[in-house]
Design an enzyme around this catalytic site. Structure first.
Site, PDB file in Angstrom:
ATOM      1  N   GLU A  26       0.922  -1.107   0.145  1.00 26.42           N
ATOM      2  CA  GLU A  26       0.192   0.088   0.058  1.00 26.42           C
ATOM      3  C   GLU A  26       0.761   0.976   0.398  1.00 26.42           C
ATOM      4  O   GLU A  26       1.781   1.492   0.719  1.00 26.42           O
ATOM      5  CB  GLU A  26      -0.839  -0.383   1.021  1.00 26.42           C
ATOM      6  CG  GLU A  26      -2.098   1.260   1.376  1.00 26.42           C
ATOM      7  CD  GLU A  26      -2.922   1.308   2.352  1.00 26.42           C
ATOM      8  OE1 GLU A  26      -2.746   0.136   3.108  1.00 26.42           O
ATOM      9  OE2 GLU A  26      -3.597   2.427   2.976  1.00 26.42           O
ATOM     10  N   ARG A  55       4.956 -13.120   9.342  1.00 26.93           N
ATOM     11  CA  ARG A  55       5.473 -11.763   9.272  1.00 26.93           C
ATOM     12  C   ARG A  55       6.895 -11.606   9.855  1.00 26.93           C
ATOM     13  O   ARG A  55       6.887 -12.280  10.971  1.00 26.93           O
ATOM     14  CB  ARG A  55       4.655 -10.687   9.500  1.00 26.93           C
ATOM     15  CG  ARG A  55       4.435 -10.192  10.546  1.00 26.93           C
ATOM     16  CD  ARG A  55       3.790  -8.540  11.156  1.00 26.93           C
ATOM     17  NE  ARG A  55       2.283  -8.491  10.072  1.00 26.93           N
ATOM     18  CZ  ARG A  55       2.852  -7.568   9.551  1.00 26.93           C
ATOM     19  NH1 ARG A  55       3.561  -6.520   9.486  1.00 26.93           N
ATOM     20  NH2 ARG A  55       1.769  -7.593   8.312  1.00 26.93           N
ATOM     21  N   LYS A 113       4.452   0.440   9.893  1.00 28.95           N
ATOM     22  CA  LYS A 113       4.685   1.236   9.322  1.00 28.95           C
ATOM     23  C   LYS A 113       4.235   3.152  10.574  1.00 28.95           C
ATOM     24  O   LYS A 113       4.295   3.993   9.678  1.00 28.95           O
ATOM     25  CB  LYS A 113       3.212   1.800   7.875  1.00 28.95           C
ATOM     26  CG  LYS A 113       4.709   1.134   7.104  1.00 28.95           C
ATOM     27  CD  LYS A 113       3.774   1.022   5.738  1.00 28.95           C
ATOM     28  CE  LYS A 113       3.449   0.045   5.125  1.00 28.95           C
ATOM     29  NZ  LYS A 113       2.325   0.333   4.079  1.00 28.95           N
TER      30      LYS A 113
HETATM   31  P1  ATP Z   1       0.162  -1.512   6.536  1.00 33.94           P
HETATM   32  O1  ATP Z   1       0.547  -1.833   8.381  1.00 33.94           O
HETATM   33  O2  ATP Z   1      -0.451  -0.228   6.164  1.00 33.94           O
HETATM   34  O3  ATP Z   1      -1.297  -2.401   6.140  1.00 33.94           O
HETATM   35  P2  ATP Z   1       2.190  -3.009   6.347  1.00 33.94           P
HETATM   36  O4  ATP Z   1       2.972  -4.212   6.841  1.00 33.94           O
HETATM   37  O5  ATP Z   1       0.929  -4.485   5.824  1.00 33.94           O
HETATM   38  O6  ATP Z   1       1.730  -1.995   6.454  1.00 33.94           O
HETATM   39  P3  ATP Z   1       1.682  -3.139   2.781  1.00 33.94           P
HETATM   40  O7  ATP Z   1       2.094  -2.313   2.324  1.00 33.94           O
HETATM   41  O8  ATP Z   1       0.298  -3.134   3.533  1.00 33.94           O
HETATM   42  O9  ATP Z   1       2.178  -3.370   4.962  1.00 33.94           O
HETATM   43  O10 ATP Z   1       2.417  -4.697   2.701  1.00 33.94           O
HETATM   44  C1  ATP Z   1       2.598  -5.297   1.448  1.00 33.94           C
HETATM   45  C2  ATP Z   1       3.702  -6.584   2.064  1.00 33.94           C
HETATM   46  O11 ATP Z   1       4.532  -6.545   2.317  1.00 33.94           O
HETATM   47  C3  ATP Z   1       1.781  -7.289   2.751  1.00 33.94           C
HETATM   48  O12 ATP Z   1       1.878  -8.488   1.604  1.00 33.94           O
HETATM   49  C4  ATP Z   1       2.231  -7.255   3.516  1.00 33.94           C
HETATM   50  O13 ATP Z   1       1.601  -8.745   4.377  1.00 33.94           O
HETATM   51  C5  ATP Z   1       3.806  -7.565   3.716  1.00 33.94           C
HETATM   52  N1  ATP Z   1       4.606  -7.355   4.625  1.00 33.94           N
HETATM   53  C6  ATP Z   1       4.012  -5.950   5.535  1.00 33.94           C
HETATM   54  N2  ATP Z   1       5.116  -5.951   6.957  1.00 33.94           N
HETATM   55  C7  ATP Z   1       5.806  -7.398   6.599  1.00 33.94           C
HETATM   56  C8  ATP Z   1       6.409  -8.136   7.429  1.00 33.94           C
HETATM   57  N3  ATP Z   1       6.824  -7.686   8.814  1.00 33.94           N
HETATM   58  N4  ATP Z   1       6.855  -9.231   7.159  1.00 33.94           N
HETATM   59  C9  ATP Z   1       7.016  -9.803   6.242  1.00 33.94           C
HETATM   60  N5  ATP Z   1       5.344  -9.572   5.104  1.00 33.94           N
HETATM   61  C10 ATP Z   1       5.473  -7.991   5.426  1.00 33.94           C
END
Ligand code: ATP
Ligand code: MG
Length: 575
Positions: A38, A264, A274
């Site tokens: 996002e 994650r 974020k």
């Molecule tokens: P938000 O809190 O804004 O939802 P997010 O960290 O989930 O933040 P996204 O931009 O939705 O951010 O993430 C993009 C992709 O990265 C998604 O598929 C998410 O699952 C993956 N992702 C985010 N954080 C992690 C993490 N700590 N470890 C592994 N994958 C991650």
């Protein structure tokens, strides 16, 4: 790893599913994955895990991986983030070729699918406010309550939904909801909202739309439209999978992606949220998203991390189905290992103490040979100047040394690396303050490195820089930005995030700026982003941002001491 599949086949559980799907014919042809950020912030090291996984699987199975921006929430999204995300993925070394997509490209399709749902009696326009929807939803132990608008006719719903789109209604006054089951044990299935009214400028579609689809609705359908075979996401979406499948089923979109959830990445002493990272930037606690203390990819890059080290790290931590936390020392180990093999060794004095070698001829300069990297036989040697005045590290001298202090002290001898053995004869002090201003030493001309005939054995070897040849530089030393971060499941994390106070968690001493450092003259050739081992001190990277500054700025990447190896050997690591 407690995953039996991993032990038996060497495959992680996702590779195992993919191979099964290829065998059974569920996946025909090659696999197709996507990375769906996002655009509401910069990418962090957690995203790198997802990027390596999605692009990595596509590479491994000769498939494709798309980059898709999940831009369904216009109020927080910006093109600055889109640009930084693309830069970071490219920097890691992955390529989406011509497959750059935006969920906002599908707004028209998504609208069309919603009309299909309404026509099937599977969606309705609801007038409850968001608070009412929440209170009607029930809890894990109580069933939900039916909305009074649930039984609107298909005609009325079609008419109202069209009016929602054309801007007849106020923001928040109506929603479109899926009609599923208010008694479902899974609260995600209790008539979730799929469209809301929101007059907000979108970074791509501008003011074309005043209704926006919800993530849970947009995501599976975007996957289907791109013919994604395996939609890999983090564990918190496990409970959303039935809804994912429901949208695919009910809209009758002719493609069925399979959602797979993995754990994650969490890292000790590191926040990968974020929301918190954005607050650090917006409230001015750090220089920006690329502050070298940030766990963002742009911060790590500026600090001096290499894509190779980050990929090695993602590879070694593996992919599992249960949440765990990796030690920060492991990440540091990966960059240290990379730099140990590749970084040139140079000498830099961070806290200078001047030495005058009283028996060395004034104006004489010798260019002495020294090795560039003892770990790399191809790295060769270079020449460094030696003269009557040199700087050594303040901490390498003690006037009253304890036992086993093998560095310089009055009357004691040490070797200057690749040069001569010197002896400290006199300590010069400021008569007013008593502070040591310089040392007077003498050198032994017969002790030149590689041609030593002095027969002397000294215990200490110090790094040094010739004073008249030195380049003045600024060096920034770093410690963790925040005190230890709470870790655990995402629910706990949510709670922790709510009560999180940056003020209380921030370390005031996370950055130390040394403004009067002396670097050997070969560093005049350093290019922005170049990484070096400063002998005995650690790895440092020439800043790539403030290149117009008069004096060069070096960021400390990591120290030389590998605490990970100790953790790993002692069996105390989390991995
Ligand atoms: P938000 O809190 O804004 O939802 P997010 O960290 O989930 O933040 P996204 O931009 O939705 O951010 O993430 C993009 C992709 O990265 C998604 O598929 C998410 O699952 C993956 N992702 C985010 N954080 C992690 C993490 N700590 N470890 C592994 N994958 C991650
Ligand atoms: Mg997300």
């Amino acid at each position: 790893m407690d995953n039996p599949v991993e032990k038996n086949t060497g495959l992680n559980f996702i590779q195992h599913i993919i191979e099964e799907d290829m065998k059974s014919g569920r996946t025909v042809g090659s696999i197709h994955t996507r990375f769906p950020p996002e655009p509401n912030g910069y990418l962090h090291i957690g995203h790198a895990k997802s990027i390596c996984l999605n692009f990595g699987l596509a590479e491994q199975y000769q498939g494709l991986c798309n980059l898709r921006f999940d831009d369904t929430n216009p109020s927080k999204e910006e093109t600055e983030y889109v640009d930084s995300i693309m830069e970071d993925i490219r920097w890691l070394g992955f390529d989406w070729q011509d497959r750059l997509f935006f969920a906002s490209n599908y707004f028209e399709d998504l609208y069309r699918f919603a009309v299909v749902l309404i026509k099937k009696g599977k969606a309705y326009v609801c007038d409850l406010s968001s608070e009412e929807i929440r209170s009607y939803r029930g809890t894990l132990t109580e069933p939900g309550k039916l909305s009074p608008y649930r039984e609107r006719s298909i005609e009325e719903n079609l008419d109202l939904f069209a009016k929602m789109r054309s801007g007849v209604f106020e923001d928040g006054s109506k929603t479109l909801r899926a009609k599923i089951d208010m008694n479902s044990p899974n609260v995600n299935m209790r008539d979730p909202v799929i469209y809301r009214i929101l007059r907000s400028h979108h970074h791509r579609t501008g003011d074309t739309w005043c209704i926006y689809p919800m993530y849970d609705y947009a995501h599976p359908l975007s996957d289907a439209l791109e013919k994604i075979t395996h939609s890999i996401c983090t564990l918190e979406f496990e409970d959303h999978r039935p809804l994912y499948d429901w949208f695919i089923e009910q809209t009758e979109v002719p493609w069925k992606p399979r959602q797979i959830e993995f754990a994650r990445l969490n890292i000790t002493k590191t926040y990968l949220s974020k929301r918190i990272l954005r607050a650090l930037v917006e409230e001015g606690w750090v220089e920006g998203w690329d502050d070298p203390r940030m766990p963002t990819l742009s911060g790590l890059r500026r600090r001096g991390y290499t894509p190779e080290a980050i990929k090695t790290f993602c590879d070694r931590i593996g992919v599992a189905k249960s949440n765990s936390t990796v030690e920060k020392e492991m990440l540091e180990h990966c960059i240290r290992e990379d730099l140990n093999a590749h970084a040139l060794r140079v000498m830099a004095v961070l806290r200078p103490l001047k030495i005058v070698i009283t028996n060395y001829p004034e104006n004489q300069v010798e260019w002495l040979e020294t090795e560039n990297n003892p770990e790399d036989p191809t790295a060769g040697t270079r020449k460094i100047p030696f003269s009557r005045e040199v700087y050594i590290e303040e901490t390498d001298f003690m006037e009253e040394p304890p036992k086993k202090f093998f560095r310089l002290s009055p009357g004691n001898e040490v070797r200057l690396k690749s040069a001569y053995i010197i002896r400290c004869d006199e300590v010069i002090k400021d008569p007013l303050t008593g502070k040591i201003t310089e040392l007077h030493c003498s050198y032994d001309p017969s002790s030149k490195s590689n041609q030593d005939t002095s027969g002397k054995k000294v215990k200490g070897t110090l790094h040094w820089v010739s004073a008249p040849h030195a380049i003045r530089g600024e060096v920034r030393l770093y410690q963790d930005l925040l005190l230890d971060a709470p870790v655990g499941t995402d629910q706990e994390d949510e709670e922790a995030k709510k009560s999180f106070s940056i003020q209380e968690m921030i370390r005031p001493d996370s950055r130390e700026i040394l403004k009067e450092c002396y670097l050997e003259p070969s560093l005049s050739e350093a290019v922005p982003g170049a990484k070096y081992q400063f002998l005995r001190q650690g790895y440092f990277c020439l800043d790539s941002k403030n290149t117009a500054k008069e004096i060069p700025i070096y960021h400390q990447i990591v120290t030389l001491k590998d605490t990970w190896l100790k953790l790993e050997k002692s069996g105390k690591s989390n991995l």
